[in-house]
Write a protein that holds these residues in place. Structure first.
Motif, mmCIF file in Angstrom:
data_model
loop_
_atom_site.group_PDB
_atom_site.id
_atom_site.type_symbol
_atom_site.label_atom_id
_atom_site.label_comp_id
_atom_site.label_asym_id
_atom_site.label_seq_id
_atom_site.Cartn_x
_atom_site.Cartn_y
_atom_site.Cartn_z
ATOM 1 N N ILE A 18 0.840 -1.204 0.000
ATOM 2 C CA ILE A 18 0.000 0.000 0.000
ATOM 3 C C ILE A 18 0.870 1.247 0.000
ATOM 4 O O ILE A 18 0.617 2.203 -0.745
ATOM 5 N N VAL A 19 1.917 1.248 0.825
ATOM 6 C CA VAL A 19 2.837 2.395 0.868
ATOM 7 C C VAL A 19 3.511 2.575 -0.488
ATOM 8 O O VAL A 19 3.645 3.707 -0.985
ATOM 9 N N ASN A 20 3.944 1.464 -1.099
ATOM 10 C CA ASN A 20 4.585 1.525 -2.412
ATOM 11 C C ASN A 20 3.633 2.098 -3.463
ATOM 12 O O ASN A 20 4.002 2.944 -4.287
ATOM 13 N N THR A 21 2.377 1.650 -3.418
ATOM 14 C CA THR A 21 1.374 2.130 -4.370
ATOM 15 C C THR A 21 1.086 3.613 -4.163
ATOM 16 O O THR A 21 1.026 4.388 -5.126
ATOM 17 N N LEU A 22 0.923 4.017 -2.901
ATOM 18 C CA LEU A 22 0.651 5.430 -2.595
ATOM 19 C C LEU A 22 1.816 6.325 -3.001
ATOM 20 O O LEU A 22 1.619 7.459 -3.444
ATOM 21 N N ALA A 23 3.040 5.812 -2.855
ATOM 22 C CA ALA A 23 4.219 6.597 -3.227
ATOM 23 C C ALA A 23 4.180 6.937 -4.712
ATOM 24 O O ALA A 23 4.494 8.067 -5.118
ATOM 25 N N ILE A 24 3.773 5.973 -5.529
ATOM 26 C CA ILE A 24 3.675 6.199 -6.979
ATOM 27 C C ILE A 24 2.535 7.172 -7.291
ATOM 28 O O ILE A 24 2.681 8.067 -8.130
ATOM 29 N N LEU A 25 1.402 7.001 -6.612
ATOM 30 C CA LEU A 25 0.263 7.888 -6.847
ATOM 31 C C LEU A 25 0.604 9.335 -6.476
ATOM 32 O O LEU A 25 0.335 10.263 -7.248
ATOM 33 N N VAL A 26 1.210 9.533 -5.307
ATOM 34 C CA VAL A 26 1.572 10.884 -4.863
ATOM 35 C C VAL A 26 2.634 11.482 -5.785
ATOM 36 O O VAL A 26 2.542 12.642 -6.203
ATOM 37 N N GLY A 27 3.643 10.677 -6.126
ATOM 38 C CA GLY A 27 4.688 11.148 -7.028
ATOM 39 C C GLY A 27 4.139 11.532 -8.384
ATOM 40 O O GLY A 27 4.535 12.547 -8.973
ATOM 41 N N SER A 28 3.191 10.737 -8.878
ATOM 42 C CA SER A 28 2.581 11.012 -10.186
ATOM 43 C C SER A 28 1.751 12.290 -10.157
ATOM 44 O O SER A 28 1.777 13.086 -11.099
#
Length: 238
Positions: A18-28
């Motif tokens: 979940i943290v990995n997924t959120l990191a990509i979403l926030v970065g994007s």
């Protein structure tokens, strides 16, 4: 199944993914916001930066993995078979048509590069297994940090559509997490090394495409990643 996905011995195990997924979403989202205020001159500079970075990461994976390969010609066979299979299915054109529904630019190039960078790597494969089997999220937290920076830069060049790669990553890592009990004995160091070697070539090919040196149609070569898996299954049976 839902309980297995979210809880293990009373702990919240899938938190790493979940943290990995959120990191990509926030970065994007951050990168997509930056892109709106960047002129064409600076976007081209970002394309060059991402192209060089992808080439560097691909070469690094190749240099690290090739000396450890126990089957020196397997990567050649895998790339050949994978390219033929991908060209037959026409993965690249299908993916481009799909992404054009969401964007008028060259999102498919950036998205395919993002998926390769985020999913084809030791941290992204071993991370969910460590999370499920040993309740250790270190690999995924490290991966999340790297993916945040990468997604930010990619989205600043290609747009917020890079966030779609987060869905692919979640499904990828979630599948490995759920199957970790079965995969732990099968995903040997030898197999991971062969997959990393081929992944290095695919990431390098994406970098060459971004730099407009050679359009290698990296997505058409994607099936190459599955050839070593089939080979190791046949080898285990025989």
């Amino acid at each position: 199944m839902e309980g297995l996905l979210f809880y293990h011995e009373g702990g919240f195990v899938v938190i790493g993914t979940i943290v990995n997924t959120l990191a990509i979403l926030v970065g994007s989202m951050m990168g997509g916001s930056i892109k709106k205020g960047i002129g064409e001159k600076y976007q081209n500079a970002l394309y060059n930066a991402m192209g060089l970075a992808a080439c560097g990461l691909g070469i690094n994976a190749i240099v690290q993995s090739m000396p450890k390969s126990t089957f020196p010609v397997l990567f050649i066979i895998s790339l050949a078979i994978g390219s033929l299979a991908g060209s037959f299915i026409n993965l690249n054109d299908r993916f481009e048509r799909l992404t054009k529904r969401f964007s008028k630019g060259n999102l498919s190039q950036g998205l395919s590069t993002a998926i390769l960078l985020f999913c084809v790597g030791t941290l992204s494969i071993l991370g969910p297994m460590e999370s499920a089997l040993h309740d250790n999220h270190t690999y995924l937290y490290t991966n999340a940090t790297l993916d945040f920076v990468t997604s930010l830069v990619l989205a600043s060049a290609y747009g917020i559509g890079i966030a779609l790669s987060a869905v692919v990553l979640f499904l990828w890592q979630g599948s490995i997490y759920l199957l970790s009990g079965y995969l732990s004995s099968f995903l040997t160091a030898e197999l991971l090394n062969e997959v990393s070697l081929i992944g290095g070539f695919l990431i390098l090919s994406s970098g060459l495409s971004i730099l407009k040196i050679k359009d290698c149609n990296a997505l058409n070569m994607l099936p190459a990643l599955f050839v070593p898996i089939v080979w190791f299954i046949i080898k285990a049976i025989l």
